[in-house]
Design an enzyme around this catalytic site. Sequence first.
Site, short mmCIF file in Angstrom:
data_model
loop_
_atom_site.label_atom_id
_atom_site.label_comp_id
_atom_site.label_asym_id
_atom_site.label_seq_id
_atom_site.Cartn_x
_atom_site.Cartn_y
_atom_site.Cartn_z
N CYS A 221 49.61 23.36 -67.43
CA CYS A 221 51.35 23.62 -67.47
C CYS A 221 51.62 24.64 -68.43
CB CYS A 221 51.83 22.44 -69.16
SG CYS A 221 53.58 22.50 -68.85
N HIS B 134 49.20 17.09 -67.00
CA HIS B 134 48.32 16.95 -68.58
C HIS B 134 47.41 16.41 -68.73
CE1 HIS B 134 51.73 19.72 -70.57
NE2 HIS B 134 52.44 19.38 -69.44
N GLU C 29 44.95 16.30 -71.07
CA GLU C 29 44.80 16.23 -72.68
C GLU C 29 46.03 14.79 -73.05
OE1 GLU C 29 47.14 17.99 -71.24
OE2 GLU C 29 48.65 18.70 -72.96
#
Lengths: 741, 231
Positions: free
Chosen positions: B86, B203, B205
């Site tokens: 990002c 993302h 994560e």
Amino acid sequence: MTRPSKEALAEMALTPEEYDRILDILDREPNPVELGMFSALWSEHCGYKHSKPLLRLLPSQSPRTLLRMGQENAGAVDIGDGLAVVFKIESHNHPSAIEPFHGAATGVGGIVRDILAMGARPIALLNSLRFGPLDNPRNRHLLNGVVSGISWYGNCIGVPDVGGEIAFSGSYSGNPLVNALCVGLVEKEKLASSSVGSEGNLLLLVGSDTGRDGIHGASTLASRAFESGAEMRPTVQVGNPFMEKMLIEACLEAARDGGLVGIQDLGAAGLTSSTVEAAHRGDGGFRIDLSKVPRREDSMDPYEVMLSESQERMLLIVRPEARDRIAAVMEKWDLPCSELGRVEGGGRARVFNGREPVADLPVEALASPTLYRLKGSMSRDVRKARRFPLSRLPLPGDSPAGVLLRLLKSPNVASKEWVHRQYDSQVQTNTVLPPGAADAALLRIKGTSKGIALSTDGNGRLCYLDPYVGGIIAVAEACRNLSCVGAMPIALTDCLNFGSPERPEVYHQLERCVRGIARASRALKVPVVSGNVSLYNETGGRAILPTPVIGALGLTEDVSKRSPAGFRNEGDLVVLIGASAVEGNPGSMAGSEYLEVCHDLLAGRPAIDLDMEVRVQALCRRAIAHDLISSAHDCSDGGLAVALAEAAILGGLGFNGDFNHNGRWDAALFGEAQSRVIASLPPRRLPRLQSMAQEVGAPLTVLGRVEGEEFRAGGFINLPLSRLDDAWRGGFEEALTGGTP
Amino acid sequence: MRFGVVIFPGSWSDGDCFHALKNVLGQQVQYLWHKDRELPALDCVVLPGGFSYGDYLRAGAIARFSPIMAAVERFASGGGLVMGICNGFQALCEAGLLPGALMRNVHLQFRCQWTHLRVEASNSPFTRACRPGQVLRVPVSHGEGNYYLDDASADRLEANGQVLFRYCAPQGEVTPEANPNGSLRNIAGITNARGNVMGMMPHPERCCEGIMGGVDGRYLFESIIQALAGE
């Protein structure tokens, strides 16, 4: 200084009697800075002068509460494992009416700093918004601005926006409601205070420079009605979310230092309220030097510095020996930090500009505005609306299927995904049930098996028709949303949005509503731990619908036991919890979405049985804890048919039910009788749910089955699921782009 | 393996990356402060999401000048693995470690939503745990993720196998509807020519645990762990 005229006092939201009281307190005329400080602190916004006597009616304690309402910046509850959850809701209605983008953005910033002042890390945001109808371009502009402002600010600071609600009604045209709720998590023993502590402690100002923005926001904007034509933009502040993010990290790092005695945010009335409130909490006084305040413009005078509402500033109260350590933390985060002065005994607020004395006032008097207990009375319009004979209302021209599609498209009911997707709902990786997936948002608490659930609710139409019952319903529904995901309600925060309390009909609404909230709070055994009051929500002499917004916090010991709103398995049974039959009682249409959309009518008398409410919620929670049910969704706007349709749409699965009912079909399908929940479950689990329902004392009716790709309700409605889906998913954007009113 | 997660002022995925790597994947992780000029001994550097320096000027534009970025550049030129997620992707493009730029989303709105990503190259250290053409479900959350590169350079990028992910429909078709931000050719993630520096807008994560709604993010981190282990 000569005595100001009555008009000049009114500009400062002070009455001549209040001015006389100031003269008595000081035994002299106040200077302009001192008068400004009284004006700000005695305003409704800071001093709650009309609402405080009523707020005392709210139950504020339970075995879990760590702080009472008003004791600190936000309420705190114990969730076990050595952790506390802090939460509070606050309004930013008037600034958002004038400058929707920055008004809403700074509303988020302000509530986040309230949570930060408790030493807690902000872990979630919710918003409760109200606007006028979207066929009006001004209302569309306000909605766009508010949503962009929340998105801009909230996304930048890395706090997920996990839910809330948005509703529309003509009464909010020109006076939108923008209520922001923030939740924080903190180790119990690290809960911060915002009191000044002992003499000699130092006052440090950290964060943004002080500018001329927002001077007199508290007294001018938030504490009296305003005309939308008037130029009020200079009283609105401009936000800097990057600075806020730095403040969050720096203050939380500083809070680990035992030398930090207190944290206080600078909100309404800026430096004035933060210093005086902190001193008042600590039973102390202070001395500050305004020449130490970093300013955006050199020419600012002491009055402006004391009352500026520049955003992203915090006051830190530190022991002298900790000053250098705290200053080093601020430097690490590149935050300006200035020592303004120190805590003194004697209970005086002493303000200097260099050596020149600027104000010298007693803290106790500043913090103790005259409280008003007014007399309210119900308006004639409300009496008439309540008496309207709903049983004689003609049936609508539309078919039941047509009504269902109209309701699903109505911006009050339709999917708000257009809004949610502009907010980061996942950052911090705790969001288990995101916005729109269930009746409440659900967050896990890392390092434990627990979860917390969050919901906001408040129905202006119901409160207009019966503020007492409307207040009860707001609490009941917010808690029901928590129970529908499997969480036990443990605390409430309230934002009371009303018109001018100086009108008897508005004061009546306020008083009855607070009593209703108190009644429901006791029945559901959930205390009100924090809150905010926003009065004077009027334009053109007309008050908004009375709109208490209740934020509810729930706790689940096992976050893996939870329930979404949408159907999950083909073949599941669909049951209605809370009713032994589908009733077509005309009274249930009172204040309903159906009446507004199909009959353009606001009428009837809402009702709720609190004992039933308690039992229904208990059954929901128990059924979820025992893994009996696949989904749960409460019957709210649009009644039973809309709730079933939403469960079908969210799950992407059809419904087939018989729908035997008594009375009128419109009331049976779209009436909004309270305390009802739609649940789905595998057929083999029905006997266990039935016996559990019997033990709890909550009635249960089997409605049908999760089945196929159609939505069939008896002989009334037979529509392909895709039609419902299109109406519900498309309705909001269609209204926003001017497709239909 | 030893991972480092950079904290810029305004980063907000730092904690999420740390949590995923340490608590979910059981790796060694440490934070790296943006004012540091040297990196400790590491196997992989992660530049997390957020609004570094408030994203004032342009997303990632100021982050590239922070002291740690010079150290990250040296680490990358020595062949170290660098992953930008990002805002980290934006900073890597601004720093010239990755080609192209990330512009405002074409619809001008911030978007937080789940997307599907088609794995275009599975021989990279960041995707070797994936099958070619595999569809991953990973969320995006950004206002400036509209990837742009001139056509000739984009052709070279594709020819070199530097395009790792494209936004796609759930079954893998690359369609305009599946593109959440207007990115050129639906590009969601790329590497540099050498293949050791990677940037992606989605993302990973955020989707390493089932309770978060998906676990496809693990494929990326597990790829890195495999690559570092020389498996």
